[in-house]
Write an enzyme that holds these catalytic residues in place. Structure first.
Site, mmCIF file in Angstrom:
data_model
loop_
_atom_site.group_PDB
_atom_site.id
_atom_site.type_symbol
_atom_site.label_atom_id
_atom_site.label_comp_id
_atom_site.label_asym_id
_atom_site.label_seq_id
_atom_site.Cartn_x
_atom_site.Cartn_y
_atom_site.Cartn_z
ATOM 1 N N TYR A 142 -35.843 1.633 52.453
ATOM 2 C CA TYR A 142 -36.765 2.170 53.251
ATOM 3 C C TYR A 142 -36.448 1.560 54.587
ATOM 4 O O TYR A 142 -36.479 2.387 55.701
ATOM 5 C CB TYR A 142 -38.103 2.115 52.802
ATOM 6 C CG TYR A 142 -38.541 3.392 51.979
ATOM 7 C CD1 TYR A 142 -37.864 3.534 50.574
ATOM 8 C CD2 TYR A 142 -39.547 4.305 52.442
ATOM 9 C CE1 TYR A 142 -38.333 4.592 49.904
ATOM 10 C CE2 TYR A 142 -39.887 5.416 51.537
ATOM 11 C CZ TYR A 142 -39.166 5.353 50.317
ATOM 12 O OH TYR A 142 -39.552 6.405 49.526
ATOM 13 N N LYS A 189 -33.489 -3.192 38.746
ATOM 14 C CA LYS A 189 -32.074 -2.916 38.247
ATOM 15 C C LYS A 189 -31.247 -4.060 38.287
ATOM 16 O O LYS A 189 -30.111 -4.024 39.037
ATOM 17 C CB LYS A 189 -31.450 -1.632 39.154
ATOM 18 C CG LYS A 189 -30.360 -1.038 38.591
ATOM 19 C CD LYS A 189 -30.489 0.040 37.458
ATOM 20 C CE LYS A 189 -29.243 0.274 37.010
ATOM 21 N NZ LYS A 189 -29.342 1.162 35.699
ATOM 22 N N ASP A 221 -34.049 2.796 34.962
ATOM 23 C CA ASP A 221 -33.944 3.795 34.256
ATOM 24 C C ASP A 221 -34.365 4.044 33.162
ATOM 25 O O ASP A 221 -34.848 5.077 32.516
ATOM 26 C CB ASP A 221 -32.282 3.889 33.862
ATOM 27 C CG ASP A 221 -31.492 2.847 33.637
ATOM 28 O OD1 ASP A 221 -32.243 1.980 33.664
ATOM 29 O OD2 ASP A 221 -30.229 2.701 33.409
ATOM 30 N N ASP A 245 -41.531 4.606 44.524
ATOM 31 C CA ASP A 245 -42.020 5.995 45.069
ATOM 32 C C ASP A 245 -41.565 6.921 43.948
ATOM 33 O O ASP A 245 -42.341 7.661 43.712
ATOM 34 C CB ASP A 245 -41.130 6.202 46.280
ATOM 35 C CG ASP A 245 -40.924 7.419 46.831
ATOM 36 O OD1 ASP A 245 -42.268 8.065 46.849
ATOM 37 O OD2 ASP A 245 -40.038 8.225 46.925
ATOM 38 N N ASP A 249 -44.461 9.118 41.361
ATOM 39 C CA ASP A 249 -44.599 10.551 41.149
ATOM 40 C C ASP A 249 -44.385 10.949 39.747
ATOM 41 O O ASP A 249 -45.191 11.825 39.322
ATOM 42 C CB ASP A 249 -43.563 11.442 41.998
ATOM 43 C CG ASP A 249 -43.951 11.728 43.737
ATOM 44 O OD1 ASP A 249 -44.645 10.856 43.973
ATOM 45 O OD2 ASP A 249 -43.336 12.682 43.770
#
Ligand code: IPM
Ligand code: MN
Length: 371
Positions: A142, A189, A221, A245, A249
């Site tokens: 970001y 990851k 994942d 983020d 959600d």
């Protein structure tokens, strides 16, 4: 207690839901003898329309000189359609996060038994689901260097993390785990990314200081899949900015509606509280948006002020509305109440104007007529 609160209503449904949250805070102040002073500030698309920038200096100053910030939502579809737009509403929020050093975004995922039927998951999978996501908020992709070449055929976003950035949020996550069920899952990851390998190394080192906390490591994942297959395995999830983020959600829909969930962003001084949901422009001005995410964000603000009893009173009012079906359209299409009516009912409950035997007939009259 006296507190100065900066309020940023923002875009879309932001003003409507923050209005309810402020009323709830006022009711708490009245009941418990506190004084909350609000200073309103603009940010996002509405600030761009007024001033040309997404976070005017005056808004930033208001936030910096307050004890906490209450934010509604920001974002407008006109910017989503134009990927080359130079000024975007989100820049305001990102700048505010950076300027207030809000490095930890805390998103609790709480499920309400009365709403289980709204979840896309089977009830059996939802039993005992209760976890919290610690998302790093001021680093990673970001905030890394962004580049695009002149003819717009190549672009890049750098993902950078330092040991210090990882340590400070990891400490908070370990401490949270200690107060909960002593389990922490680092999501990364690390099979591909160097930054993720640094996260693992730093968290492994910190784990030695928190021997009671059991630490697990999951690739992002796999974590996305586990959230759906077996969400009750999680207690505290710790992760970097963008993974957090996306996963928050995904986790939010377990509860049945994105509109229900709050968040706190904690830094070195002024903290910020906002619902997880976006500006939901299609619902703006219709008095149909779910105010609970904003109200529970206000409850997290009260927790932050160490007003624990007050925060519990707000949560009890929320549970009471949910249990009795006094909910907005996203939670019950056929039998819904407006945003402002849900707000009034919350205030009634907090100020104890609702008798113990709920006067259903009276409340029926306030039912929403909007279909
Ligand atoms: C969030 C939002 C923001 C983010 C946007 C609005 C910049 O999606 O708070 O989760 O990506 O962090
Ligand atoms: Mn998001």
């Amino acid at each position: 207690m006296k507190k100065k609160i900066a309020v940023i209503p923002g875009d879309g449904i932001g003003p409507e839901v923050t209005r309810v949250a402020v009323k709830v805070l006022d009711a708490v102040a009245e009941e418990f003898g506190h004084r909350f002073e609000y200073q309103y500030a603009s940010m996002g698309a509405e600030a761009i329309d007024k001033t040309g920038t997404a976070l005017p200096d005056a808004s930033l100053e208001t936030c910096l000189s307050s004890d906490a910030v209450l934010l509604g939502a920001i974002g407008h579809p006109k910017y989503d359609k134009d990927p080359t737009a130079k000024v975007r509403p989100e820049q305001g929020l990102l700048k505010l996060r950076r300027e207030l050093h809000l490095f930890a975004n805390i998103r609790p995922i709480t499920l309400y038994p009365s709403l289980q039927h709204l979840s896309p998951l089977k009830s059996k999978l939802l039993e005992d689901v209760d976890f919290v996501i610690y998302r790093e908020l001021t680093g990673g992709i970001y905030f890394g260097k962004k580049e695009v070449n002149e003819d717009y055929t190549e672009a890049s976003d750098m993902c950078v993390y330092t040991k210090v950035e990882i340590e400070r949020i990891a400490h908070l996550a370990f401490q949270a785990a200690r107060k909960r069920s002593n389990r922490l899952t680092l999501v990364d990851k690390a099979n591909v990314l160097e930054t993720s390998r640094l996260w693992r190394k730093v968290v492994q080192q910190l784990a030695l200081i928190y021997p009671k906390v059991q630490v697990d490591y999951l690739y992002v994942d796999n974590a996305a899949m586990q959230l759906i297959l077996n969400p009750k395995q999680f207690d505290v999830i710790l992760t970097e900015n963008m993974f957090g983020d996306i996963l928050s959600d995904e986790a939010a829909v377990l509860s049945g509606s994105l509109g229900l969930l709050p968040s706190a962003s904690i830094g070195t001084s002024t903290a910020l509280f906002e619902p997880i949901h976006g500006s939901y422009p299609q619902a703006a001005g219709k008095d149909i948006a779910n105010p609970i995410g904003a109200v529970l964000s206000a409850a997290m603000m009260l927790d932050h002020f160490l007003l624990k009893e007050e925060a519990e009173v707000v949560r009890a009012a929320v549970e009471w509305t949910l249990q009795n079906g006094f909910v907005t359209k996203d939670l019950n299409v056929e039998n819904s109440y407006s945003t402002s009516t849900v707000g009034e009912l919350l205030v009634d409950h907090i100020t104890q104007h609702i008798p113990s035997a709920v006067n259903h007939r009276n409340i029926e009259l306030r039912k929403s007529t909007i279909i």
